[in-house]
Design a protein around this motif. Structure first.
Motif, PDB file in Angstrom:
ATOM      1  N   TYR A  19       0.813  -1.215   0.000  1.00 53.95           N
ATOM      2  CA  TYR A  19       0.000   0.000   0.000  1.00 53.95           C
ATOM      3  C   TYR A  19       0.849   1.269   0.000  1.00 53.95           C
ATOM      4  O   TYR A  19       0.511   2.260   0.631  1.00 53.95           O
ATOM      5  CB  TYR A  19      -0.939   0.000   1.219  1.00 53.95           C
ATOM      6  CG  TYR A  19      -1.825  -1.211   1.272  1.00 53.95           C
ATOM      7  CD1 TYR A  19      -2.896  -1.331   0.402  1.00 53.95           C
ATOM      8  CD2 TYR A  19      -1.574  -2.241   2.174  1.00 53.95           C
ATOM      9  CE1 TYR A  19      -3.712  -2.449   0.434  1.00 53.95           C
ATOM     10  CE2 TYR A  19      -2.389  -3.355   2.218  1.00 53.95           C
ATOM     11  CZ  TYR A  19      -3.454  -3.456   1.339  1.00 53.95           C
ATOM     12  OH  TYR A  19      -4.253  -4.568   1.369  1.00 53.95           O
ATOM     13  N   ALA A  20       1.944   1.243  -0.741  1.00 51.95           N
ATOM     14  CA  ALA A  20       2.844   2.407  -0.792  1.00 51.95           C
ATOM     15  C   ALA A  20       2.129   3.632  -1.355  1.00 51.95           C
ATOM     16  O   ALA A  20       2.339   4.751  -0.877  1.00 51.95           O
ATOM     17  CB  ALA A  20       4.077   2.088  -1.622  1.00 51.95           C
ATOM     18  N   ASP A  21       1.274   3.444  -2.352  1.00 54.44           N
ATOM     19  CA  ASP A  21       0.557   4.590  -2.924  1.00 54.44           C
ATOM     20  C   ASP A  21      -0.410   5.200  -1.908  1.00 54.44           C
ATOM     21  O   ASP A  21      -0.550   6.415  -1.821  1.00 54.44           O
ATOM     22  CB  ASP A  21      -0.204   4.171  -4.194  1.00 54.44           C
ATOM     23  CG  ASP A  21      -1.179   3.023  -3.946  1.00 54.44           C
ATOM     24  OD1 ASP A  21      -0.941   2.239  -2.992  1.00 54.44           O
ATOM     25  OD2 ASP A  21      -2.162   2.912  -4.695  1.00 54.44           O
ATOM     26  N   LEU A  22      -1.064   4.391  -1.112  1.00 58.11           N
ATOM     27  CA  LEU A  22      -1.961   4.889  -0.072  1.00 58.11           C
ATOM     28  C   LEU A  22      -1.164   5.664   0.991  1.00 58.11           C
ATOM     29  O   LEU A  22      -1.610   6.712   1.465  1.00 58.11           O
ATOM     30  CB  LEU A  22      -2.710   3.721   0.580  1.00 58.11           C
ATOM     31  CG  LEU A  22      -3.672   4.068   1.703  1.00 58.11           C
ATOM     32  CD1 LEU A  22      -4.811   4.925   1.165  1.00 58.11           C
ATOM     33  CD2 LEU A  22      -4.202   2.816   2.358  1.00 58.11           C
ATOM     34  N   ILE A  23      -0.002   5.162   1.321  1.00 52.65           N
ATOM     35  CA  ILE A  23       0.845   5.851   2.304  1.00 52.65           C
ATOM     36  C   ILE A  23       1.249   7.220   1.777  1.00 52.65           C
ATOM     37  O   ILE A  23       1.168   8.233   2.486  1.00 52.65           O
ATOM     38  CB  ILE A  23       2.088   5.000   2.629  1.00 52.65           C
ATOM     39  CG1 ILE A  23       1.666   3.729   3.374  1.00 52.65           C
ATOM     40  CG2 ILE A  23       3.094   5.788   3.452  1.00 52.65           C
ATOM     41  CD1 ILE A  23       2.769   2.709   3.521  1.00 52.65           C
ATOM     42  N   ASP A  24       1.668   7.266   0.504  1.00 51.04           N
ATOM     43  CA  ASP A  24       2.124   8.535  -0.072  1.00 51.04           C
ATOM     44  C   ASP A  24       0.996   9.543  -0.230  1.00 51.04           C
ATOM     45  O   ASP A  24       1.189  10.737  -0.039  1.00 51.04           O
ATOM     46  CB  ASP A  24       2.786   8.287  -1.436  1.00 51.04           C
ATOM     47  CG  ASP A  24       4.118   7.577  -1.292  1.00 51.04           C
ATOM     48  OD1 ASP A  24       4.734   7.677  -0.205  1.00 51.04           O
ATOM     49  OD2 ASP A  24       4.545   6.914  -2.258  1.00 51.04           O
ATOM     50  N   THR A  25      -0.200   9.080  -0.593  1.00 57.18           N
ATOM     51  CA  THR A  25      -1.290  10.026  -0.853  1.00 57.18           C
ATOM     52  C   THR A  25      -2.105  10.372   0.383  1.00 57.18           C
ATOM     53  O   THR A  25      -2.596  11.489   0.509  1.00 57.18           O
ATOM     54  CB  THR A  25      -2.249   9.463  -1.923  1.00 57.18           C
ATOM     55  OG1 THR A  25      -2.768   8.222  -1.471  1.00 57.18           O
ATOM     56  CG2 THR A  25      -1.543   9.317  -3.247  1.00 57.18           C
ATOM     57  N   HIS A  26      -2.248   9.429   1.310  1.00 48.58           N
ATOM     58  CA  HIS A  26      -3.146   9.672   2.440  1.00 48.58           C
ATOM     59  C   HIS A  26      -2.404   9.962   3.749  1.00 48.58           C
ATOM     60  O   HIS A  26      -2.728  10.922   4.445  1.00 48.58           O
ATOM     61  CB  HIS A  26      -4.080   8.474   2.627  1.00 48.58           C
ATOM     62  CG  HIS A  26      -5.097   8.677   3.696  1.00 48.58           C
ATOM     63  ND1 HIS A  26      -6.158   9.538   3.549  1.00 48.58           N
ATOM     64  CD2 HIS A  26      -5.209   8.144   4.938  1.00 48.58           C
ATOM     65  CE1 HIS A  26      -6.875   9.537   4.649  1.00 48.58           C
ATOM     66  NE2 HIS A  26      -6.322   8.688   5.512  1.00 48.58           N
ATOM     67  N   PHE A  27      -1.424   9.132   4.086  1.00 49.55           N
ATOM     68  CA  PHE A  27      -0.796   9.252   5.400  1.00 49.55           C
ATOM     69  C   PHE A  27       0.342  10.277   5.442  1.00 49.55           C
ATOM     70  O   PHE A  27       0.450  11.064   6.380  1.00 49.55           O
ATOM     71  CB  PHE A  27      -0.274   7.894   5.872  1.00 49.55           C
ATOM     72  CG  PHE A  27      -1.373   6.913   6.175  1.00 49.55           C
ATOM     73  CD1 PHE A  27      -2.178   7.087   7.279  1.00 49.55           C
ATOM     74  CD2 PHE A  27      -1.605   5.833   5.345  1.00 49.55           C
ATOM     75  CE1 PHE A  27      -3.192   6.186   7.567  1.00 49.55           C
ATOM     76  CE2 PHE A  27      -2.614   4.931   5.624  1.00 49.55           C
ATOM     77  CZ  PHE A  27      -3.412   5.105   6.729  1.00 49.55           C
ATOM     78  N   ARG A  28       1.214  10.256   4.460  1.00 47.18           N
ATOM     79  CA  ARG A  28       2.381  11.134   4.497  1.00 47.18           C
ATOM     80  C   ARG A  28       2.023  12.626   4.521  1.00 47.18           C
ATOM     81  O   ARG A  28       2.653  13.393   5.248  1.00 47.18           O
ATOM     82  CB  ARG A  28       3.314  10.816   3.342  1.00 47.18           C
ATOM     83  CG  ARG A  28       4.747  11.169   3.643  1.00 47.18           C
ATOM     84  CD  ARG A  28       5.693  10.679   2.578  1.00 47.18           C
ATOM     85  NE  ARG A  28       5.693   9.251   2.350  1.00 47.18           N
ATOM     86  CZ  ARG A  28       6.492   8.377   2.955  1.00 47.18           C
ATOM     87  NH1 ARG A  28       7.338   8.805   3.843  1.00 47.18           N
ATOM     88  NH2 ARG A  28       6.439   7.106   2.671  1.00 47.18           N
ATOM     89  N   PRO A  29       1.027  13.088   3.778  1.00 48.00           N
ATOM     90  CA  PRO A  29       0.679  14.514   3.863  1.00 48.00           C
ATOM     91  C   PRO A  29       0.171  14.931   5.239  1.00 48.00           C
ATOM     92  O   PRO A  29       0.231  16.102   5.603  1.00 48.00           O
ATOM     93  CB  PRO A  29      -0.416  14.688   2.816  1.00 48.00           C
ATOM     94  CG  PRO A  29      -0.229  13.573   1.862  1.00 48.00           C
ATOM     95  CD  PRO A  29       0.316  12.443   2.672  1.00 48.00           C
ATOM     96  N   ARG A  30      -0.322  14.005   6.041  1.00 52.83           N
ATOM     97  CA  ARG A  30      -0.848  14.343   7.363  1.00 52.83           C
ATOM     98  C   ARG A  30       0.226  14.396   8.447  1.00 52.83           C
ATOM     99  O   ARG A  30      -0.053  14.793   9.562  1.00 52.83           O
ATOM    100  CB  ARG A  30      -1.910  13.319   7.771  1.00 52.83           C
ATOM    101  CG  ARG A  30      -3.127  13.407   6.884  1.00 52.83           C
ATOM    102  CD  ARG A  30      -4.131  12.387   7.285  1.00 52.83           C
ATOM    103  NE  ARG A  30      -5.294  12.478   6.410  1.00 52.83           N
ATOM    104  CZ  ARG A  30      -6.506  12.123   6.769  1.00 52.83           C
ATOM    105  NH1 ARG A  30      -6.718  11.642   7.959  1.00 52.83           N
ATOM    106  NH2 ARG A  30      -7.496  12.227   5.925  1.00 52.83           N
ATOM    107  N   ILE A  31       1.429  13.978   8.125  1.00 53.55           N
ATOM    108  CA  ILE A  31       2.517  14.026   9.101  1.00 53.55           C
ATOM    109  C   ILE A  31       2.954  15.478   9.247  1.00 53.55           C
ATOM    110  O   ILE A  31       3.298  16.132   8.258  1.00 53.55           O
ATOM    111  CB  ILE A  31       3.705  13.162   8.648  1.00 53.55           C
ATOM    112  CG1 ILE A  31       3.296  11.700   8.546  1.00 53.55           C
ATOM    113  CG2 ILE A  31       4.881  13.316   9.604  1.00 53.55           C
ATOM    114  CD1 ILE A  31       4.353  10.800   7.960  1.00 53.55           C
ATOM    115  N   PRO A  32       2.924  16.012  10.460  1.00 54.22           N
ATOM    116  CA  PRO A  32       3.326  17.417  10.637  1.00 54.22           C
ATOM    117  C   PRO A  32       4.818  17.582  10.353  1.00 54.22           C
ATOM    118  O   PRO A  32       5.634  16.764  10.754  1.00 54.22           O
ATOM    119  CB  PRO A  32       3.010  17.707  12.107  1.00 54.22           C
ATOM    120  CG  PRO A  32       2.931  16.381  12.763  1.00 54.22           C
ATOM    121  CD  PRO A  32       2.533  15.392  11.708  1.00 54.22           C
ATOM    122  N   GLN A  33       5.110  18.642   9.637  1.00 56.15           N
ATOM    123  CA  GLN A  33       6.501  18.953   9.318  1.00 56.15           C
ATOM    124  C   GLN A  33       7.155  19.573  10.538  1.00 56.15           C
ATOM    125  O   GLN A  33       6.683  20.562  11.070  1.00 56.15           O
ATOM    126  CB  GLN A  33       6.582  19.906   8.126  1.00 56.15           C
ATOM    127  CG  GLN A  33       6.013  19.331   6.849  1.00 56.15           C
ATOM    128  CD  GLN A  33       6.786  18.113   6.383  1.00 56.15           C
ATOM    129  OE1 GLN A  33       8.005  18.054   6.532  1.00 56.15           O
ATOM    130  NE2 GLN A  33       6.071  17.145   5.836  1.00 56.15           N
TER     131      GLN A  33
END
Length: 99
Positions: A19-33
């Motif tokens: 599920y790498a595409d799901l991680i990149d599109t859904h989860f990674r943008p929600r990680i606070p910088q």
């Protein structure tokens, strides 16, 4: 993401692999910088501590070398005694002890 992996009972590596595409599109943008702050310059106390640790390390290496030599000599003496040879005691002091 970890909660989803636990809920689905899927190991992290498997989840990431499938599920790498799901991680990149859904989860990674929600990680606070995190704010990028420059690392602080080492202070004098840290430098002194590092210097002390290096000296201790050098001393420990010297001590280890002495112990290695003592163990080597004991092993040779043990081998000689078990083989029926004679062991010549070496002086351990610079000045002989009084009789």
């Amino acid at each position: 993401m970890t909660a989803v992996e636990r809920f689905l009972d899927i190991p992290h590596a498997t989840f990431h692999r499938h599920y790498a595409d799901l991680i990149d599109t859904h989860f990674r943008p929600r990680i606070p910088q995190s704010a990028t702050t420059p690392s602080p310059a080492p202070n004098a106390r840290a430098e002194a501590n590092l210097s002390r640790l290096r000296r201790e390390n050098t001393d420990l290496r010297r001590t280890l070398a002495l112990y290695e030599e003592a163990i080597r000599q004991l092993a040779l003496e043990n081998n000689a005694l078990r083989g029926g040879g004679t062991v010549v005691p070496l002086p351990t002091r610079a000045t002989p002890s009084p009789p």
